[in-house]
Design a protein around this motif. Structure first.
Motif, PDB file in Angstrom:
ATOM      1  N   UNK A 130       2.573 -18.908  -4.914  1.00 52.29           N
ATOM      2  CA  UNK A 130       3.126 -17.582  -5.439  1.00 52.29           C
ATOM      3  C   UNK A 130       2.647 -17.124  -7.103  1.00 52.29           C
ATOM      4  N   UNK A 131       2.494 -18.113  -7.731  1.00 50.07           N
ATOM      5  CA  UNK A 131       2.261 -18.064  -8.995  1.00 50.07           C
ATOM      6  C   UNK A 131       1.032 -17.236  -9.301  1.00 50.07           C
ATOM      7  N   UNK A 132      -0.182 -17.692  -8.313  1.00 51.48           N
ATOM      8  CA  UNK A 132      -1.217 -16.743  -8.371  1.00 51.48           C
ATOM      9  C   UNK A 132      -1.248 -15.316  -7.961  1.00 51.48           C
ATOM     10  N   UNK A 133      -0.097 -14.978  -7.103  1.00 46.51           N
ATOM     11  CA  UNK A 133      -0.126 -13.482  -6.748  1.00 46.51           C
ATOM     12  C   UNK A 133      -0.059 -12.492  -8.092  1.00 46.51           C
ATOM     13  N   UNK A 134       0.581 -12.745  -9.114  1.00 48.45           N
ATOM     14  CA  UNK A 134       0.602 -11.955 -10.252  1.00 48.45           C
ATOM     15  C   UNK A 134      -0.737 -11.716 -10.758  1.00 48.45           C
ATOM     16  N   UNK A 135      -1.283 -12.480 -11.118  1.00 45.46           N
ATOM     17  CA  UNK A 135      -2.789 -12.214 -11.733  1.00 45.46           C
ATOM     18  C   UNK A 135      -3.722 -11.421 -10.696  1.00 45.46           C
ATOM     19  N   UNK A 136      -3.487 -12.027  -9.488  1.00 50.91           N
ATOM     20  CA  UNK A 136      -4.222 -11.325  -8.610  1.00 50.91           C
ATOM     21  C   UNK A 136      -3.928 -10.051  -8.228  1.00 50.91           C
ATOM     22  N   UNK A 137      -2.642  -9.684  -8.285  1.00 51.67           N
ATOM     23  CA  UNK A 137      -2.129  -8.653  -8.039  1.00 51.67           C
ATOM     24  C   UNK A 137      -2.517  -7.449  -9.199  1.00 51.67           C
ATOM     25  N   UNK A 138      -2.738  -7.971 -10.519  1.00 52.65           N
ATOM     26  CA  UNK A 138      -2.998  -7.279 -11.575  1.00 52.65           C
ATOM     27  C   UNK A 138      -4.652  -6.796 -11.529  1.00 52.65           C
ATOM     28  N   UNK A 139      -5.386  -8.004 -10.838  1.00 54.23           N
ATOM     29  CA  UNK A 139      -6.777  -7.481 -10.764  1.00 54.23           C
ATOM     30  C   UNK A 139      -7.097  -6.641  -9.637  1.00 54.23           C
ATOM     31  N   UNK A 140      -6.289  -6.656  -8.466  1.00 60.94           N
ATOM     32  CA  UNK A 140      -6.272  -5.716  -7.468  1.00 60.94           C
ATOM     33  C   UNK A 140      -6.006  -4.488  -7.734  1.00 60.94           C
ATOM     34  N   UNK A 141      -4.946  -4.444  -8.601  1.00 55.53           N
ATOM     35  CA  UNK A 141      -4.236  -2.980  -8.811  1.00 55.53           C
ATOM     36  C   UNK A 141      -5.361  -2.226  -9.646  1.00 55.53           C
ATOM     37  N   UNK A 142      -6.062  -3.158 -10.810  1.00 53.98           N
ATOM     38  CA  UNK A 142      -7.005  -2.377 -11.677  1.00 53.98           C
ATOM     39  C   UNK A 142      -8.210  -1.928 -10.758  1.00 53.98           C
ATOM     40  N   UNK A 143      -8.759  -2.614 -10.075  1.00 53.70           N
ATOM     41  CA  UNK A 143      -9.971  -2.240  -8.826  1.00 53.70           C
ATOM     42  C   UNK A 143      -9.388  -1.117  -8.341  1.00 53.70           C
ATOM     43  N   UNK A 144      -8.193  -1.015  -7.457  1.00 52.40           N
ATOM     44  CA  UNK A 144      -7.778  -0.001  -6.497  1.00 52.40           C
ATOM     45  C   UNK A 144      -7.583   1.158  -7.550  1.00 52.40           C
ATOM     46  N   UNK A 145      -6.950   1.180  -8.570  1.00 53.39           N
ATOM     47  CA  UNK A 145      -6.690   2.283  -9.495  1.00 53.39           C
ATOM     48  C   UNK A 145      -8.353   2.904 -10.024  1.00 53.39           C
ATOM     49  N   UNK A 146      -9.397   2.059 -10.375  1.00 47.14           N
ATOM     50  CA  UNK A 146     -10.455   2.776 -10.381  1.00 47.14           C
ATOM     51  C   UNK A 146     -11.134   3.507  -9.216  1.00 47.14           C
ATOM     52  N   UNK A 147     -11.007   2.748  -7.956  1.00 45.09           N
ATOM     53  CA  UNK A 147     -11.615   3.331  -6.740  1.00 45.09           C
ATOM     54  C   UNK A 147     -10.891   4.764  -6.525  1.00 45.09           C
ATOM     55  N   UNK A 148      -9.502   4.624  -6.514  1.00 44.17           N
ATOM     56  CA  UNK A 148      -8.652   5.754  -6.158  1.00 44.17           C
ATOM     57  C   UNK A 148      -8.884   6.957  -7.247  1.00 44.17           C
ATOM     58  N   UNK A 149      -9.025   6.768  -8.519  1.00 49.14           N
ATOM     59  CA  UNK A 149      -9.298   7.633  -9.533  1.00 49.14           C
ATOM     60  C   UNK A 149     -10.696   8.276  -9.282  1.00 49.14           C
ATOM     61  N   UNK A 150     -11.801   7.544  -9.194  1.00 50.72           N
ATOM     62  CA  UNK A 150     -13.162   7.980  -9.071  1.00 50.72           C
ATOM     63  C   UNK A 150     -13.360   8.758  -7.626  1.00 50.72           C
ATOM     64  N   UNK A 151     -12.643   8.271  -6.656  1.00 52.45           N
ATOM     65  CA  UNK A 151     -12.647   9.167  -5.396  1.00 52.45           C
ATOM     66  C   UNK A 151     -11.744  10.200  -5.353  1.00 52.45           C
ATOM     67  N   UNK A 152     -10.776  10.430  -6.357  1.00 53.43           N
ATOM     68  CA  UNK A 152     -10.053  11.560  -6.570  1.00 53.43           C
ATOM     69  C   UNK A 152      -9.143  11.360  -5.046  1.00 53.43           C
ATOM     70  N   UNK A 153      -8.603  10.229  -4.773  1.00 57.58           N
ATOM     71  CA  UNK A 153      -7.844   9.927  -3.436  1.00 57.58           C
ATOM     72  C   UNK A 153      -6.382   9.674  -3.916  1.00 57.58           C
ATOM     73  N   UNK A 154      -5.567  10.256  -4.663  1.00 60.02           N
ATOM     74  CA  UNK A 154      -4.202   9.681  -4.820  1.00 60.02           C
ATOM     75  C   UNK A 154      -3.282   9.709  -3.617  1.00 60.02           C
ATOM     76  N   UNK A 155      -2.346   8.965  -3.286  1.00 60.86           N
ATOM     77  CA  UNK A 155      -1.504   8.877  -2.182  1.00 60.86           C
ATOM     78  C   UNK A 155      -0.854  10.304  -2.004  1.00 60.86           C
ATOM     79  N   UNK A 156      -0.338  10.986  -2.929  1.00 61.96           N
ATOM     80  CA  UNK A 156       0.322  12.266  -2.882  1.00 61.96           C
ATOM     81  C   UNK A 156       0.110  13.034  -4.019  1.00 61.96           C
ATOM     82  N   UNK A 157       0.547  14.277  -3.968  1.00 57.03           N
ATOM     83  CA  UNK A 157       0.579  15.134  -5.257  1.00 57.03           C
ATOM     84  C   UNK A 157       2.007  15.580  -5.608  1.00 57.03           C
ATOM     85  N   UNK A 158       2.105  16.007  -6.658  1.00 57.37           N
ATOM     86  CA  UNK A 158       3.460  16.433  -7.128  1.00 57.37           C
ATOM     87  C   UNK A 158       3.279  17.967  -7.719  1.00 57.37           C
ATOM     88  N   UNK A 159       4.037  18.997  -7.140  1.00 50.76           N
ATOM     89  CA  UNK A 159       3.838  20.395  -7.946  1.00 50.76           C
ATOM     90  C   UNK A 159       4.985  20.562  -8.680  1.00 50.76           C
TER      91      UNK A 159
END
Lengths: 152, 103
Positions: free
Chosen positions: B1-30
């Motif tokens: 479980x200890x390894x989950x925290x750093x792995x989560x951060x790493x995966x989050x950063x990669x996912x953030x970059x991919x979602x941002x570059x592809x302009x694919x947020x989960x939802x939009x707010x008006x």
């Protein structure tokens, strides 16, 4: 209400700046000792700041998320009308830095464990300096933009 | 479980970059109407849409299962350096993607 939230957002950011700057200074001056102001500024137990940094960062981002719609309507639209694209861009960089910083908190807490390996202690410096840079950037950009056109 | 925290951060950063570059947020707010809509079914608003909440949510959701796939030993040695080098690169990607604001 928005003004209250904005002030609270700024005050928590100041606490966060202090905690992360102390941590960075203690890493920089580790083992050097001395009685200068800088050495005394750095003479803290950096481990004690970890929980405060995580809580303050998360709390500050929640406040930022609450304030954000007001910025989007009352500040960004006038920026666009004034052709201040660079100001909008600075805010965009600020929001993404904050979003990435939020995701770094689990790794930050992990690297500051007392049983960290030597390699993890090296990475600890990198992630702490990075979080400090994000917080300083977001703080300064927020101030500059608020000086151009404030909320409320 | 200890390894989950750093792995989560790493995966989050990669996912953030991919979602941002592809302009694919989960939802939009008006914010004008105070309404949310899935990003693949945008709402016909009179005002602007905000993607940041949806970006963070998408990155956070994608990161959880991906983090479980990262081997725990990855962060014991030099792999720990990725925990700050990768986020720096992601910030660079964001800055590059936003360069048109400063043109």
């Amino acid at each position: 209400m928005i003004t209250t939230l904005l002030i609270l957002h700024g005050l928590i950011a100041v606490a966060l700046l202090g905690a992360l700057s102390h941590q960075c200074a203690s890493l920089w001056f580790a083992g050097r000792g001395g009685s200068s102001f800088a050495a005394r500024y750095a003479a803290v137990n950096p481990q004690r700041f970890v929980r405060a940094v995580v809580v303050c960062f998360a709390a500050d981002l929640i406040l930022a998320a609450l304030i954000y719609p007001s910025y989007r309507i009352d500040v960004r639209i006038p920026f666009e009308e004034m052709s201040l694209g660079w100001a909008v861009g600075l805010f965009e960089l600020k929001e993404h830095a904050g979003g990435i910083g939020l995701g770094l908190l689990p790794a930050y807490a992990f690297l500051w464990r007392s049983d960290a390996t030597p390699a993890q202690r090296g990475a600890r410096i990198g992630i702490t300096v990075l979080l400090a840079a994000i917080v300083w950037w977001d703080f300064l950009v927020g101030h500059v933009l608020n000086n151009i056109r404030g909320l409320a | 479980m200890k390894a989950f925290a750093p792995a989560y951060s790493l995966a989050y950063c990669i996912a953030y970059a991919v979602v941002f570059v592809l302009d694919a947020p989960l939802f939009l707010y008006y914010p004008m109407e105070g309404r949310f809509a899935w990003s693949w079914a945008p709402y016909a608003s009179i005002g602007p849409a905000m993607a940041w909440y949806g970006l963070v949510a998408a990155a956070a959701l994608v990161a959880a299962p991906v983090a479980l796939l990262v081997p725990p030993r990855m962060f014991a040695g030099r792999g720990a350096a990725f925990l700050w080098l990768l986020p720096v690169s992601v910030l660079g990607v964001c800055a590059w993607r936003l360069k048109f604001f400063f043109a």
